[in-house]
Write an enzyme that holds these catalytic residues in place. Structure first.
Site, PDB file in Angstrom:
ATOM      1  N   GLY A 149       0.819  -1.198   0.000  1.00  0.00           N
ATOM      2  CA  GLY A 149       0.000   0.000   0.000  1.00  0.00           C
ATOM      3  C   GLY A 149       0.857   1.254   0.000  1.00  0.00           C
ATOM      4  O   GLY A 149       2.061   1.212   0.249  1.00  0.00           O
ATOM      5  N   CYS A 150       0.213   2.388  -0.271  1.00  0.00           N
ATOM      6  CA  CYS A 150       0.943   3.645  -0.386  1.00  0.00           C
ATOM      7  C   CYS A 150       1.386   4.182   0.977  1.00  0.00           C
ATOM      8  O   CYS A 150       2.553   4.526   1.171  1.00  0.00           O
ATOM      9  CB  CYS A 150       0.102   4.673  -1.131  1.00  0.00           C
ATOM     10  SG  CYS A 150      -1.591   4.833  -0.527  1.00  0.00           S
ATOM     11  N   TYR A 151       0.465   4.235   1.928  1.00  0.00           N
ATOM     12  CA  TYR A 151       0.856   4.667   3.267  1.00  0.00           C
ATOM     13  C   TYR A 151       1.935   3.755   3.839  1.00  0.00           C
ATOM     14  O   TYR A 151       2.852   4.200   4.537  1.00  0.00           O
ATOM     15  CB  TYR A 151      -0.351   4.625   4.206  1.00  0.00           C
ATOM     16  CG  TYR A 151      -1.281   5.814   4.148  1.00  0.00           C
ATOM     17  CD1 TYR A 151      -0.810   7.112   4.293  1.00  0.00           C
ATOM     18  CD2 TYR A 151      -2.656   5.632   3.998  1.00  0.00           C
ATOM     19  CE1 TYR A 151      -1.674   8.199   4.266  1.00  0.00           C
ATOM     20  CE2 TYR A 151      -3.535   6.706   3.976  1.00  0.00           C
ATOM     21  CZ  TYR A 151      -3.040   7.988   4.109  1.00  0.00           C
ATOM     22  OH  TYR A 151      -3.893   9.061   4.095  1.00  0.00           O
ATOM     23  N   THR A 152       1.808   2.453   3.559  1.00  0.00           N
ATOM     24  CA  THR A 152       2.748   1.490   4.141  1.00  0.00           C
ATOM     25  C   THR A 152       4.157   1.680   3.601  1.00  0.00           C
ATOM     26  O   THR A 152       5.128   1.653   4.354  1.00  0.00           O
ATOM     27  CB  THR A 152       2.278   0.052   3.879  1.00  0.00           C
ATOM     28  OG1 THR A 152       2.178  -0.165   2.483  1.00  0.00           O
ATOM     29  CG2 THR A 152       0.937  -0.206   4.494  1.00  0.00           C
ATOM     30  N   CYS A 154       5.514   4.385   2.437  1.00  0.00           N
ATOM     31  CA  CYS A 154       6.076   5.626   2.961  1.00  0.00           C
ATOM     32  C   CYS A 154       6.466   5.480   4.429  1.00  0.00           C
ATOM     33  O   CYS A 154       7.500   6.006   4.869  1.00  0.00           O
ATOM     34  CB  CYS A 154       5.041   6.736   2.788  1.00  0.00           C
ATOM     35  SG  CYS A 154       5.726   8.396   2.836  1.00  0.00           S
TER      36      CYS A 154
END
Length: 345
Positions: A149-152, A154
């Site tokens: 995932g994107c948040y993950t 980052c």
């Protein structure tokens, strides 16, 4: 030439995958699927691709995919991927899944956070978590990738070096993250309409966001113990970009130079990781690119390190990292087709 298929090609992550692959020197798109727009040219749905990619969209057809594709990117909603991936696996194609369905080492964790049975736990055990800088050796030989995932992406990359070096306390990690609106996907939900988002900012899913479980899985592996984090996402009026600010209490008297060395050593030779010294990341420096920028500051008064990290949620947080995974799986230069700098403007 690698023959690539994209399922869910007209969502934001799917169309970004199409856009990147259209410029890839050793890949070509041979199949693209969209339930909503089947029968139309993809360039009629996204006119920016006219003359670049004019493939006609189809319904998902396993027989055609088997004949036409070496790898398939499944940019489908959570829950939908695990319905089609078993057939793709049986067809012998490599799979890079951009949903959350194949990111977990334990189906029970998936079921807890997604509120549904996984249905194919045997394939889940065969999948590899596709955070390239951390799992490169496993990705090389994988047939199924759970693209992070994107948040993950980052958040994990901002904290991994510190946990690996045992430099921070593992019990009080806080992640405050802010994402552009494309992180929600292409949706007509009122919450993501222009008037609701512009000149506005809000937190959401405090203590319940699904990406929390991914972050904890990967950081626990690095730390060698169970890690729990306090993760709060926010929606900000940007199209692209994530900025995560992570807080961790230091285990010793570290200086900024000490922390820089920890990051520089951990990410030595990683083209897509830019460790900043005496500077902090900005989303417009990474938008449109596969880079992650990481900066930090030691708060000596509180004996704490504050780490700031930035990515493009659609690129390094989705499609770009998916293509990076493809490059590794097929033995290509990892930077192939995705080495460009950011948009900036």
């Amino acid at each position: 030439m690698i023959r690539a298929g994209v399922l869910g090609a007209t969502g934001y992550a799917g169309i970004e995958t199409v856009r990147i692959l259209s410029n890839h020197p050793t890949a070509e798109i041979t199949f693209a699927a969209s339930k909503t727009y089947a029968g139309k040219k993809i360039s009629d749905v996204y006119p920016n691709l006219k003359g670049v990619c004019d493939i006609v969209l189809s319904e998902v057809d396993i027989a055609q995919i088997k004949e036409k594709c070496d790898v398939v990117f499944t940019a489908l909603p959570h829950g939908a991927s695990k319905e089609v991936i078993p057939s793709l696996y049986d067809a012998g194609v490599k799979i890079i899944d951009l949903s959350g369905d194949f990111r977990y080492n334990d189906e029970k964790v998936y079921e807890k956070w997604y509120g549904a049975p996984h249905d194919c736990p045997k394939l889940l055990k065969k999948s590899v978590y596709g955070l390239c800088e951390l799992h490169r050796s496993e990705i090389k030989n994988a047939d199924i990738i759970g693209n992070p995932g994107c948040y993950t992406t980052c958040s994990i990359m901002a904290l991994a070096p510190l946990l690996n070096a045992k430099a921070v306390d593992t019990k009080n990690i806080i992640i405050d993250a802010k994402s552009g609106v494309t992180g929600a996907g292409r949706t007509t939900n009122l919450d993501y309409s222009f008037c609701e988002c512009t000149e506005n900012m809000r937190a959401y899913k405090i203590a319940t966001h699904r990406h929390t479980s991914e972050i904890e899985q990967e950081l626990s592996l690095i730390a060698g113990e169970e890690i729990l984090v306090s993760f709060t996402p926010h929606l900000v009026p940007l199209k692209r970009g994530i900025l995560a600010t992570s807080y961790a209490n230091l285990n010793g008297d570290y200086t900024d130079d000490d922390i820089y060395k920890i990051f520089a050593d951990f990410y030595k030779g990683e083209y897509f990781v830019r460790v900043l010294k005496d500077a902090l990341p900005e989303t417009n420096h990474v938008a449109g690119s596969n880079f992650i920028d990481i900066g930090f500051k030691v708060d000596k008064r509180l004996k704490r390190v504050v780490v700031s990290s930035a990515i493009d949620n659609l690129f390094k947080g989705a499609a770009g990292q998916a293509v990076q995974n493809m490059n590794i799986m097929f033995g290509l230069d990892e930077k192939c087709g995705i080495a460009n700098g950011g948009f900036y403007l």
